[in-house]
Design an enzyme around this catalytic site. Structure first.
Site, PDB file in Angstrom:
ATOM      1  CG  LEU A 189      83.650  23.439 -34.983  1.00 18.58           C
ATOM      2  CD1 LEU A 189      83.463  22.776 -36.340  1.00 18.58           C
ATOM      3  CD2 LEU A 189      82.535  24.447 -34.717  1.00 18.58           C
ATOM      4  CG  HIS A 190      81.746  21.967 -28.220  1.00 18.79           C
ATOM      5  ND1 HIS A 190      80.377  21.860 -28.201  1.00 18.79           N
ATOM      6  CD2 HIS A 190      82.028  23.263 -27.943  1.00 18.79           C
ATOM      7  CE1 HIS A 190      79.854  23.021 -27.910  1.00 18.79           C
ATOM      8  NE2 HIS A 190      80.824  23.910 -27.764  1.00 18.79           N
TER       9      HIS A 190
ATOM     10  CG  HIS B 130      79.886  23.954 -32.277  1.00 15.94           C
ATOM     11  ND1 HIS B 130      80.949  23.902 -31.403  1.00 15.94           N
ATOM     12  CD2 HIS B 130      79.465  25.235 -32.278  1.00 15.94           C
ATOM     13  CE1 HIS B 130      81.161  25.101 -30.894  1.00 15.94           C
ATOM     14  NE2 HIS B 130      80.274  25.938 -31.400  1.00 15.94           N
TER      15      HIS B 130
ATOM     16  CD  GLN C  36      79.891  36.981 -30.863  1.00 20.74           C
ATOM     17  OE1 GLN C  36      79.532  37.024 -32.014  1.00 20.74           O
ATOM     18  NE2 GLN C  36      79.506  36.001 -30.052  1.00 20.74           N
TER      19      GLN C  36
ATOM     20  N   GLY D 136      72.118  26.663 -30.495  1.00 21.64           N
ATOM     21  CA  GLY D 136      72.030  25.877 -29.262  1.00 21.64           C
ATOM     22  C   GLY D 136      71.355  26.688 -28.157  1.00 21.64           C
ATOM     23  CD  GLU D 137      66.359  25.029 -26.285  1.00 26.41           C
ATOM     24  OE1 GLU D 137      66.468  24.250 -25.313  1.00 26.41           O
ATOM     25  OE2 GLU D 137      65.292  25.235 -26.884  1.00 26.41           O
TER      26      GLU D 137
ATOM     27  CD  GLN E 131      74.163  33.533 -29.676  1.00 30.87           C
ATOM     28  OE1 GLN E 131      75.159  34.220 -29.501  1.00 30.87           O
ATOM     29  NE2 GLN E 131      74.253  32.289 -30.127  1.00 30.87           N
TER      30      GLN E 131
ATOM     31  CB  SER F 264      81.200  25.774 -23.204  1.00 29.77           C
ATOM     32  OG  SER F 264      81.885  26.985 -23.422  1.00 29.77           O
ATOM     33  CB  SER F 265      84.668  26.775 -27.422  1.00 27.83           C
ATOM     34  OG  SER F 265      83.698  26.528 -28.407  1.00 27.83           O
TER      35      SER F 265
HETATM   36  O1  PAF Z   1      76.935  31.412 -30.531  1.00 25.01           O
HETATM   37  C1  PAF Z   1      77.951  31.715 -31.198  1.00 25.01           C
HETATM   38  O2  PAF Z   1      78.868  30.916 -31.423  1.00 25.01           O
HETATM   39  C2  PAF Z   1      78.069  33.121 -31.751  1.00 25.01           C
HETATM   40  O3  PAF Z   1      77.494  34.043 -30.886  1.00 25.01           O
HETATM   41  C3  PAF Z   1      77.503  33.275 -33.164  1.00 25.01           C
HETATM   42  C4  PAF Z   1      76.008  32.997 -33.204  1.00 25.01           C
HETATM   43  C5  PAF Z   1      78.215  32.318 -34.109  1.00 25.01           C
HETATM   44  C6  PAF Z   1      77.726  34.697 -33.677  1.00 25.01           C
HETATM   45  O4  PAF Z   1      79.073  35.026 -33.737  1.00 25.01           O
END
Ligand code: PAF
Length: 252
Positions: free
Chosen positions: A31-32, A35, A59, A145-146, A151, A183-184
């Site tokens: 988290l940053h 988030h 994913q 987030g955009e 996504q 971004s992480s």
């Molecule tokens: O954006 C993300 O962190 C991921 O793609 C999500 C939406 C949590 C799905 O795993």
């Protein structure tokens, strides 16, 4: 803050709060401030906020990317606790995939472009896990987030296609003062890499042509995955020090 690990545990808690407005922020941990801005908005707009932490393997098309994903559950929980989040949903693979990923949600067009072109299966994994999380948590509002704009658009399509009873709330990209999108994965860059990475935003939001922007990124040291304009948005994915970075800007 309650940490929930199973669907059964969530159902017990949900039965007590189902008449409240529930905001949901799905994350993969690490988290940053990107988030936490979503979480703060959820806390403001809902009576209950649920954050999921689930590093979703389906994913990731690159095993090494999954194995080196910079997330630490204890550190993330400390952040969430401070923010006064009500529930953390932190399932295991077996909880999320009782079918062992035999059932998959796919989109056939936009998911094949941009990140989908070089990360086969990536959006199948995203759409499937988010559908599962929505079905489990049953939120009223969900925050995204955009930075991951593709996504976000695909999830918007998912909600429409399957008549899901959830409102998606897109939230602006949070950037460092330098313009670098949070971004992480930034944690995997060296100090020098962080400086160079901030050029992505400076370059893509400049007045240069698409071709010039591409060359400027290459000259700055990036390996381009794609730089593409679709409608009024410019999308970029590029590698630096082996780390894949994405960003996008709306064009005037
Ligand atoms: O954006 C993300 O962190 C991921 O793609 C999500 C939406 C949590 C799905 O795993």
């Amino acid at each position: 803050m309650k940490i929930i690990k199973t669907v059964e545990q969530w159902k017990e808690n949900y039965s007590l709060i189902k008449n409240y407005k529930i905001g949901f922020v799905p994350t993969m941990g690490g988290l940053h401030e990107g988030h936490t801005s979503l979480i703060r908005k959820s806390i403001e707009e809902n009576q209950i906020t649920v954050v999921s932490i689930y590093l979703n393997p389906t994913q990731f098309n690159d095993k090494n990317d999954l194995l080196t994903y910079p997330a630490n559950f204890e550190d993330d929980c400390k952040i969430l606790d401070k923010l006064n989040v009500d529930f953390v949903f932190a399932p295991t693979y077996d909880v999320i995939y009782p079918d062992n990923y035999k059932y998959v949600i796919s989109e056939k067009e936009f998911s094949k472009l941009l990140c989908g072109a070089t990360r086969p299966g990536h959006f199948d994994g995203v759409l499937t896990v988010v559908m599962k999380l929505f079905n489990i948590i049953k939120p009223n509002n969900a925050y995204f987030g955009e930075k991951d704009y593709q996504q976000y658009k695909l999830l918007e399509g998912l909600v429409k296609a399957f008549f899901l009873d959830v409102k998606l709330i897109p939230c602006p990209i949070i950037r460092e003062d330098s313009g670098l999108a949070l971004s992480s994965r930034n944690r995997k860059l060296s100090k020098e890499g962080i400086k160079i990475a901030s050029k992505i935003h400076q370059i893509i939001s400049s007045d240069n042509s698409l071709e010039d922007k591409e060359n400027m990124l290459i000259n700055a040291g990036f390996t381009i995955d794609y730089i593409t304009q679709i409608e009024k948005r410019l999308y970029v994915a590029a590698f630096l020090e082996g780390v894949r970075l994405i960003d996008n800007v709306e064009l005037k």
